[in-house]
Structures are given as C-alpha cells and as structure tokens.
Design an enzyme around this catalytic site. Structure first.
Site, PDB file in Angstrom:
ATOM      1  NE  ARG A  43      -3.778   2.053   2.634  1.00  0.00           N
ATOM      2  CZ  ARG A  43      -3.517   3.189   3.289  1.00  0.00           C
ATOM      3  NH1 ARG A  43      -2.344   3.362   3.889  1.00  0.00           N
ATOM      4  NH2 ARG A  43      -4.421   4.138   3.353  1.00  0.00           N
ATOM      5  CB  SER A 114     -12.425  -1.626   2.170  1.00  0.00           C
ATOM      6  OG  SER A 114     -11.041  -1.834   2.121  1.00  0.00           O
ATOM      7  CE  LYS A 144      -8.903   4.442   4.484  1.00  0.00           C
ATOM      8  NZ  LYS A 144      -8.575   4.381   3.076  1.00  0.00           N
TER       9      LYS A 144
HETATM   10  N1  3NM Z   1      -7.697   0.970   5.971  1.00  0.00           N
HETATM   11  P1  3NM Z   1      -3.572   0.814  11.792  1.00  0.00           P
HETATM   12  S1  3NM Z   1      -8.029   1.603   8.401  1.00  0.00           S
HETATM   13  C1  3NM Z   1      -5.261   1.041   5.638  1.00  0.00           C
HETATM   14  O1  3NM Z   1     -10.847   1.245   7.525  1.00  0.00           O
HETATM   15  C2  3NM Z   1      -6.456   1.181   6.478  1.00  0.00           C
HETATM   16  O2  3NM Z   1     -10.378   0.638   5.508  1.00  0.00           O
HETATM   17  C3  3NM Z   1      -8.635   1.160   6.896  1.00  0.00           C
HETATM   18  O3  3NM Z   1      -3.753   1.070  10.251  1.00  0.00           O
HETATM   19  C4  3NM Z   1     -10.050   1.016   6.623  1.00  0.00           C
HETATM   20  O4  3NM Z   1      -3.504  -0.648  11.990  1.00  0.00           O
HETATM   21  C5  3NM Z   1      -6.456   1.542   7.819  1.00  0.00           C
HETATM   22  O5  3NM Z   1      -2.267   1.474  12.124  1.00  0.00           O
HETATM   23  C6  3NM Z   1      -5.262   1.852   8.662  1.00  0.00           C
HETATM   24  O6  3NM Z   1      -4.727   1.464  12.482  1.00  0.00           O
HETATM   25  C7  3NM Z   1      -4.889   0.717   9.559  1.00  0.00           C
END
Ligand code: 3NM
Length: 217
Positions: A43, A114, A144
């Site tokens: 990503r 997603s 994010k």
């Molecule tokens: N997508 P972390 S949340 C890449 O909700 C990503 O679709 C998300 O990172 C979504 O584990 C997210 O540090 C970030 O919270 C996840």
C-alpha cells in the site's frame, strides 16, 4: 482461497516508516515477512516516488514475498497487481469499482474489498467474485487520514451479521494486541494491521503474541 492467510495480514508502504531510507524499508518489510505474518499488502502512498520507482519497488518486494512464500496483495492498483503478478488485489469503496476489478482478474488472483458499514456489506453480497472482505475501521486509527467513523465492536457485529454469504473477513483499523480476543470472538478470520507492526520495536515478539492470542482462543 485458504482464508487462513487473513490471520495476520500486514499492510504497509514506505510512508509508514518515515525514519527509514528506501533500502532500509525494504529490509524491514523482508524481516516482517520472515517473522510470521500470513499476508502482506503493498500500500505505497509515498508521494516522492515516481511511477517507475513505485513499480520497481513493488517488483522487488513481490520477489521477496515469493521467496518467503508470503501472499503478496496490491492495494488499489489493478494494473500494478497484474504487472507484478501479485497474488491478489485489494480495493476500497472509492477505488476502481469492484465489478470492474472482478471482471479483470477474478479467477487469476485473490480479490479483496473494503466495507465500512452494514450497507456496504449488504451491497458486497450481490457481487460475484469477491474472495474476502476487509471490515473497518473497527477502532480509531491515526494511520489512514480519510478513514471512516470507527464501527466499534457493536458496529462490527452488526456489519458481520449482514455477511449472508459468509465471505471470509478481516478486521482493520486501530487494532492492538489487547483487541485480539474480542475480534476473534466476533467471528472475523483475521486482523489487518499497520502500526501494530510498523511501530513495534521487536516485530517477532509482537507477531508471536498475535499467534498465541489467536491460537489459544
Ligand atoms: N484501511 P492501523 S483503516 C489502511 O478502515 C487502512 O479501511 C482502513 O492502520 C479502513 O492498523 C487503515 O495502524 C489503517 O490502524 C490501519
């Protein structure tokens, strides 16, 4: 598709390791791949990388993943996924429409989508060719910037209840080790994380703990 690959699904780009040079970043990803993750998602959001640099980086990490037998999933970019012969493609609701993605690659590689809420889960049920669903954010995330409102465990349960086809699912968003028992209980097939591993001083210890938590539940 073997849904076990969703258990410890690490997502990252060089933007998640701001203190590392690109070669150091590649070494770190290789180390994490060797330490017990079950899938890696490329990503890459670093704005200083040109198209060619991004493609070359993807190719090198793809080779490393192949060597280490870690499934290699590309985020968002179907053309890149095809170009590097990725094992899979993951798209969000605002990326290329899922029906177009499926039309291009279903049967050739894993397709992930997603979903952020119950309505998106319901909509996903009528699309043929989806292999797994990422559900989140479950918790607040600072990784994010444009993440949706966190579902919380109740919202996750409501969303999973709408998974009539029982497609494999992976939870994402703000997940820490302490959350694993509740997430396992929720019925998801695994967890997808960035900062839990990108910020871990010792990735192997954290991954071992992830395994242990999931196994003993
Ligand atoms: N997508 P972390 S949340 C890449 O909700 C990503 O679709 C998300 O990172 C979504 O584990 C997210 O540090 C970030 O919270 C996840």
């Amino acid at each position: 598709m073997n849904k076990e690959f969703l258990q410890r699904y690490f997502v990252a780009g060089s933007q998640n390791f701001p203190d590392l040079t690109l070669p150091e970043y590649e070494e770190r990803i290789a180390l994490i791949m060797q330490s017990g993750i079950t899938a890696y998602q490329f990503r890459e959001k670093n704005p200083t990388l040109s198209f060619d640099e991004k493609q070359a980086l993807a190719m090198r990490l793809r080779e490393k993943a192949r060597e280490l037998a870690v499934p290699f999933i590309v985020d968002d970019d179907v053309a890149l996924a095809i170009a590097v012969e990725a094992d899979g493609i993951h798209v969000g609701q605002d990326d290329m429409p899922i029906t177009d993605v499926v039309a291009q690659v279903a049967g050739q590689m894993i397709v992930g989508l997603s979903v952020r809420n119950k309505a998106e889960m319901v909509a996903a049920q009528s699309v043929m060719g989806i292999d797994y669903l990422g559900v989140g954010p479950v918790f607040a995330t600072t990784t994010k910037a444009d993440a949706a409102t966190p579902l919380g465990l109740d919202g996750l349960a409501t969303t999973l209840n709408a998974n009539a086809k029982q497609l494999p699912t992976v939870a994402i968003g703000g997940i820490t080790l302490e959350d694993l028992p509740a997430l396992h209980q929720s019925g998801v097939d695994g967890v997808s994380v960035i900062s839990l591993l990108s910020e871990a001083p010792d990735v192997r210890t954290v991954i071992d703990e992830m395994k242990e938590q999931w196994r003993t539940l």
